[in-house]
Design an enzyme around this catalytic site. Structure first.
Site, mmCIF file in Angstrom:
data_model
loop_
_atom_site.group_PDB
_atom_site.id
_atom_site.type_symbol
_atom_site.label_atom_id
_atom_site.label_comp_id
_atom_site.label_asym_id
_atom_site.label_seq_id
_atom_site.Cartn_x
_atom_site.Cartn_y
_atom_site.Cartn_z
ATOM 1 N N LYS A 1 0.837 -1.211 0.000
ATOM 2 C CA LYS A 1 0.000 0.000 0.000
ATOM 3 C C LYS A 1 0.868 1.255 0.000
ATOM 4 C CE LYS A 1 -4.530 -1.536 1.178
ATOM 5 N NZ LYS A 1 -5.701 -1.482 2.033
ATOM 6 N N LYS B 1 -2.170 -11.413 -7.263
ATOM 7 C CA LYS B 1 -3.514 -11.601 -6.691
ATOM 8 C C LYS B 1 -4.556 -10.745 -7.425
ATOM 9 C CE LYS B 1 -4.876 -9.214 -3.131
ATOM 10 N NZ LYS B 1 -5.268 -8.570 -1.882
ATOM 11 N N LYS C 1 -9.322 -5.621 -6.125
ATOM 12 C CA LYS C 1 -10.329 -4.641 -6.534
ATOM 13 C C LYS C 1 -9.703 -3.293 -6.861
ATOM 14 C CE LYS C 1 -11.556 -4.561 -1.624
ATOM 15 N NZ LYS C 1 -12.371 -5.253 -0.659
HETATM 16 P P1 TYM Z 1 -10.204 -7.429 1.942
HETATM 17 O O1 TYM Z 1 -11.346 -6.486 2.098
HETATM 18 O O2 TYM Z 1 -9.066 -6.992 1.083
HETATM 19 O O3 TYM Z 1 -10.707 -8.807 1.405
HETATM 20 C C1 TYM Z 1 -11.781 -9.503 2.022
HETATM 21 C C2 TYM Z 1 -11.519 -10.994 2.018
HETATM 22 O O4 TYM Z 1 -11.350 -11.472 0.677
HETATM 23 C C3 TYM Z 1 -10.116 -12.179 0.569
HETATM 24 N N1 TYM Z 1 -9.552 -11.953 -0.762
HETATM 25 C C4 TYM Z 1 -9.177 -12.926 -1.592
HETATM 26 N N2 TYM Z 1 -9.217 -14.267 -1.481
HETATM 27 C C5 TYM Z 1 -8.770 -14.988 -2.543
HETATM 28 N N3 TYM Z 1 -8.277 -14.434 -3.682
HETATM 29 C C6 TYM Z 1 -8.227 -13.085 -3.836
HETATM 30 N N4 TYM Z 1 -7.771 -12.560 -4.948
HETATM 31 C C7 TYM Z 1 -8.683 -12.271 -2.760
HETATM 32 N N5 TYM Z 1 -8.778 -10.930 -2.565
HETATM 33 C C8 TYM Z 1 -9.297 -10.758 -1.341
HETATM 34 C C9 TYM Z 1 -9.226 -11.604 1.653
HETATM 35 O O5 TYM Z 1 -8.198 -12.492 2.023
HETATM 36 C C10 TYM Z 1 -10.223 -11.371 2.768
HETATM 37 O O6 TYM Z 1 -10.441 -12.554 3.505
HETATM 38 N N6 TYM Z 1 -7.847 -6.727 6.305
HETATM 39 C C11 TYM Z 1 -8.918 -7.428 5.630
HETATM 40 C C12 TYM Z 1 -10.281 -7.128 6.205
HETATM 41 C C13 TYM Z 1 -10.382 -7.359 7.679
HETATM 42 C C14 TYM Z 1 -10.517 -8.609 8.324
HETATM 43 C C15 TYM Z 1 -10.588 -8.321 9.699
HETATM 44 C C16 TYM Z 1 -10.566 -9.935 7.855
HETATM 45 C C17 TYM Z 1 -10.373 -6.394 8.627
HETATM 46 N N7 TYM Z 1 -10.505 -6.995 9.865
HETATM 47 C C18 TYM Z 1 -10.717 -9.350 10.661
HETATM 48 C C19 TYM Z 1 -10.709 -10.945 8.805
HETATM 49 C C20 TYM Z 1 -10.768 -10.655 10.187
HETATM 50 C C21 TYM Z 1 -8.923 -7.033 4.167
HETATM 51 O O7 TYM Z 1 -8.374 -6.031 3.774
HETATM 52 O O8 TYM Z 1 -9.650 -7.858 3.367
#
Ligand code: TYM
Length: 336
Positions: free
Chosen positions: A116, A198, A201
Site C-alpha cells: 500500500k 492476486k 479490486k
Molecule cells: P479485503 O477487504 O481486502 O478482502 C476480504 C476478504 O477477501 C479475501 N480476498 C481474496 N481471497 C482470494 N483471492 C483473492 N484474490 C482475494 N482478494 C481478497 C481476503 O483475504 C479477505 O479474507 N484486512 C482485511 C479485512 C479485515 C478482516 C478483519 C478480515 C479487517 N478486519 C478481521 C478478517 C478478520 C482485508 O483487507 O480484506
C-alpha cells in the site's frame, strides 16, 4: 448445536471498491458454508477502508452494498451478526490498547503495508501502518476461534495470534487464540491479466470480475484472460498460472475437485476452458446479483439490520473490552 457450545467466527471485508470473485471465492463463499456450525460475526470494516482516501458518499453507499452482498451470498442476518465496524466503538478502543503491545518492527514487516505504501506514496499515514492492530482488535474483541480469510490476510492473522499470546503472557488467559480458515481451493484467486499477482479490486477493470459485473463484462473479461501458448489444460500454478487460475475458479464455483475439472476438459482447448469458467461464474453470480438488487432497493431494511446487529455485537464486545481495561489497570467505573 447449542448456541453456547458453538465456537465463534469473525471475518470482515473492506467497503473500498467493487467486491470481486476473489473476495467471493476466498472468503464470502466460506462464510456461508460455516454459518450453521458457529456463532458468526461478519463485519463491514469501514474503519480499515479510510486508510486510503475515500469519497464519503461513495463509502457510505458501499457499506450498505457490502452488507447487501453478505446477505445476497446466503448469510442469514438473523443467524449471523452482520454489522459495520464504526458502529461498535470497542474496535477502536481495543485497538489502542493492542497498539501498545505491537512492535514497530512487526508492523513494518507486513507485506500489505509495503504494497500500500508503494501504491499510495502520497498518503503513507499512521493508520496504514497500524492497520494490523485494528484487525487484531476486530478478531480478539469477540474471542473468535476461527477466521475465514484468503491467503493474503494470513500474515495479519499470524500477527494477531502473536499479539494475543503476548498479552495473555502478561495478564493471563484473556484472549482466545484464533486460527485461520482457508478454503481448499481458491484461497488466492489471481488477476486475469497478470496471473502471477492476486486479483485485487484496486487493479484496472480487466484484471478482475466484480460480483456485480453484468454478463457481457464477465464474458469479455474471461475471454481476454491471459493464458499461455502451449495449449494444454493442466494444473500447474508455477508453470501455467493463467490456466491454473481458471481451473481453480471453476473448481471452487462448481464444487468439483481440480482433478475432476481437468478431466472434464481433456482434449479441449482454452476456448472451452474459458467457456466453462464463464458458465460457472454466471451460474454463481446471477442469483446473487438479483438478490443484491432487491436488497439495495430497501435501504431502510438494510439499515435496520445493521442497527440491530451492531447492538448485538456491542454487547459481546463490551465483555472483552471491560475485562481488558481492568487487566491493564484502567480506573474502575463506579456507578453513581
Ligand atoms: P479485503 O477487504 O481486502 O478482502 C476480504 C476478504 O477477501 C479475501 N480476498 C481474496 N481471497 C482470494 N483471492 C483473492 N484474490 C482475494 N482478494 C481478497 C481476503 O483475504 C479477505 O479474507 N484486512 C482485511 C479485512 C479485515 C478482516 C478483519 C478480515 C479487517 N478486519 C478481521 C478478517 C478478520 C482485508 O483487507 O480484506
Amino acid at each position: 448445536m447449542e448456541e453456547q457450545a458453538k465456537k465463534t467466527i469473525f471475518s470482515g471485508i473492506q467497503p473500498s471498491g467493487s467486491l470481486t470473485i476473489g473476495n467471493y471465492i476466498g472468503a464470502l463463499r466460506n462464510f456461508a458454508l460455516l454459518q450453521d456450525d458457529y456463532n458468526c460475526l461478519y463485519c463491514v470494516v469501514d474503519m480499515h477502508a479510510i486508510t486510503v482516501r475515500q469519497e464519503p458518499a461513495v463509502l457510505r453507499r458501499r457499506c450498505l452494498e457490502v452488507a447487501a452482498t453478505y446477505i445476497a451470498c446466503g448469510l442469514d442476518p438473523k443467524k449471523n451478526i452482520i454489522y459495520c465496524q464504526s458502529h461498535v466503538s470497542g474496535h477502536a478502543e481495543l485497538m489502542w490498547i493492542l497498539n501498545c503491545f505491537t512492535y514497530m518492527g512487526e508492523l513494518s514487516r507486513m507485506t500489505q503495508y509495503k504494497d500500500k505504501c508503494a501504491k499510495h506514496a502520497d498518503n503513507i499515514n499512521a493508520g496504514l501502518f497500524t492497520y494490523p492492530s485494528l484487525m487484531a482488535a476486530d478478531i480478539l474483541l469477540y474471542q473468535a476461534d476461527l477466521v475465514p480469510i484468503g491467503i493474503d490476510q494470513r500474515q495479519h492473522l499470524e500477527l494477531t495470534r502473536d499479539i494475543a499470546q503476548r498479552f495473555n503472557g502478561v495478564y493471563g488467559d484473556v484472549f482466545t487464540i484464533p486460527e485461520a480458515y482457508l478454503g481448499k481451493v481458491g484461497s488466492k484467486v489471481m488477476s486475469l491479466q497478470d496471473p502471477t499477482r492476486k486479483m485485487s479490486k484496486s487493479d484496472p477493470e480487466e484484471c478482475y470480475i466484480a460480483i456485480l459485473d453484468d454478463p457481457d463484462a464477465i464474458r469479455r473479461k474471461l475471454k481476454r484472460a491471459v493464458t499461455d501458448s502451449d495449449g494444454e489444460i493442466r494444473f500447474d500454478p508455477e508453470g501455467k498460472p493463467g490456466v491454473s487460475n481458471l481451473l481453480s475458479i471453476i473448481a471452487a464455483l462448481s464444487g468439483e475437485t481440480i482433478e475432476k475439472t481437468v478431466e472434464g476438459l481433456q482434449g479441449q482447448g482454452y476456448g472451452a476452458l474459458k467457456e466453462r469458467a464463464t458458465e460457472c461464474v454466471l451460474e454463481t453470480l446471477t442469483p446473487i446479483q438479483a438478490e443484491h438488487k432487491r436488497l439495495m432497493a430497501d435501504k431502510a431494511y438494510l439499515q435496520g439490520i445493521l442497527a440491530d446487529n451492531a447492538e448485538r455485537a456491542n454487547a459481546i464486545a463490551l465483555k472483552t473490552l471491560r475485562k481488558v481495561q481492568r487487566k491493564v489497570g484502567f480506573a474502575e467505573r463506579v456507578k453513581k
